[in-house]
Scaffold this active site. Structure first.
Site, PDB file in Angstrom:
ATOM      1  N   SER A 138       0.714  -1.114   0.459  1.00 27.76           N
ATOM      2  CA  SER A 138      -0.023   0.169  -0.226  1.00 27.76           C
ATOM      3  C   SER A 138       0.840   0.637   0.064  1.00 27.76           C
ATOM      4  O   SER A 138       1.834   1.235   0.815  1.00 27.76           O
ATOM      5  CB  SER A 138      -0.666  -0.021   1.179  1.00 27.76           C
ATOM      6  OG  SER A 138      -1.580   1.617   1.196  1.00 27.76           O
ATOM      7  N   TYR A 151      -2.315   0.037   9.980  1.00 28.91           N
ATOM      8  CA  TYR A 151      -2.039  -0.419   8.784  1.00 28.91           C
ATOM      9  C   TYR A 151      -1.065   0.043   8.119  1.00 28.91           C
ATOM     10  O   TYR A 151       0.044  -1.258   7.504  1.00 28.91           O
ATOM     11  CB  TYR A 151      -3.074  -0.204   7.883  1.00 28.91           C
ATOM     12  CG  TYR A 151      -3.487  -0.714   6.750  1.00 28.91           C
ATOM     13  CD1 TYR A 151      -4.022  -1.601   6.189  1.00 28.91           C
ATOM     14  CD2 TYR A 151      -2.985   0.675   5.559  1.00 28.91           C
ATOM     15  CE1 TYR A 151      -4.005  -2.322   4.907  1.00 28.91           C
ATOM     16  CE2 TYR A 151      -3.413   0.312   4.495  1.00 28.91           C
ATOM     17  CZ  TYR A 151      -3.730  -0.808   3.848  1.00 28.91           C
ATOM     18  OH  TYR A 151      -3.750  -1.073   2.836  1.00 28.91           O
TER      19      TYR A 151
END
Length: 247
Positions: A138, A151
């Protein structure tokens, strides 16, 4: 050449798009997801298009479940030569409010899950002297993201781990690369916007030079290339699909 590809998080979103694209490329697909019912629907869609696929329900954070998933894929489709790890959880919590349980859950699914799957795939790849590993990381792992400390940390770990796999196995005919998307239009994104966790699309695209959100198929196209024979000299790379938002 048709090969066996195992895709995690394959029942929806990026994982589904990647599974469909790899199937269209002629590969046999193990559709792995925590939600077996949805995985079966994706496998049925692949079958309807004339390709071979099986659905496997598995929690990637569970070592025994991962070992079983790879065994089932191997028995049904042959040695796993392509792995794409798309399974992940994402959410928003202010850093000082992240509980240890929440932190550990993100590590278990996003980072440990990727580790377990890569480790399980490598035995087949080493034996065959050929393999392609593509991890879905990501942009948050490259530059951080507000209220996503857990995250971001796991996705940064995925990037570093992928580079290490590339270094360790390059001489075995195996490549490992990571694709970190930025903001991809998806049902999950819309839900997060509806819940007020993300701003509206008009705000989001202000940070994207391309002036629009990405779509899952664009991520799938990059993964497809990385899994080809022609990508044999692309190894240990971070290949963003982000409309120029991260350079």
């Amino acid at each position: 050449m048709s090969r066996t590809a195992l895709v995690t998080g394959a029942a929806s979103g990026l994982g589904k798009a990647i599974s469909l694209k790899l199937a269209a490329d002629g590969h046999r697909i193990a559709v792995v997801d925590l939600n077996l019912e949805r995985a079966e629907k994706v496998a049925a869609e692949i079958h309807a298009a004339g390709a071979q696929a099986i659905a496997i329900g598995a929690d990637v954070s569970d070592e025994a479940a991962v070992i079983s998933a790879f065994s089932n894929a191997r028995d049904a489709l042959g040695p796993v030569e392509i792995l794409v790890t798309s399974a992940a959880i994402a959410g928003f919590t202010r850093f000082d409010q992240i509980s240890l349980d929440e932190w550990n859950r993100y590590l278990a699914v996003n980072l440990t899950g990727t580790f377990l799957c890569a480790r399980a795939a490598l035995s087949d790849m080493v034996a065959g002297n050929w393999g392609r590993i593509v991890t879905i990381s990501s942009a948050a792992g490259q530059q951080g993201a507000p209220r996503q400390g857990h995250y971001s940390a796991t996705k940064g770990g995925v990037i570093a781990m992928t580079k290490t796999i590339a270094l360790d196995y390059a001489r075995k005919g195996i490549t490992a690369n990571t694709v970190p998307p930025y903001v991809i239009d998806s049902p999950m994104l819309r839900q997060q916007q509806d819940e007020g966790k993300l701003p509206g699309t008009e705000v989001l695209i202000q940070a994207i030079p391309a002036g629009r959100l990405g779509v899952a198929g664009e991520v799938a196209e990059v993964c497809s290339f990385l899994c080809t024979e022609g990508a044999c000299y692309v190894n240990g790379q971070v290949i963003g699909v982000n409309g120029g938002a991260v350079v």
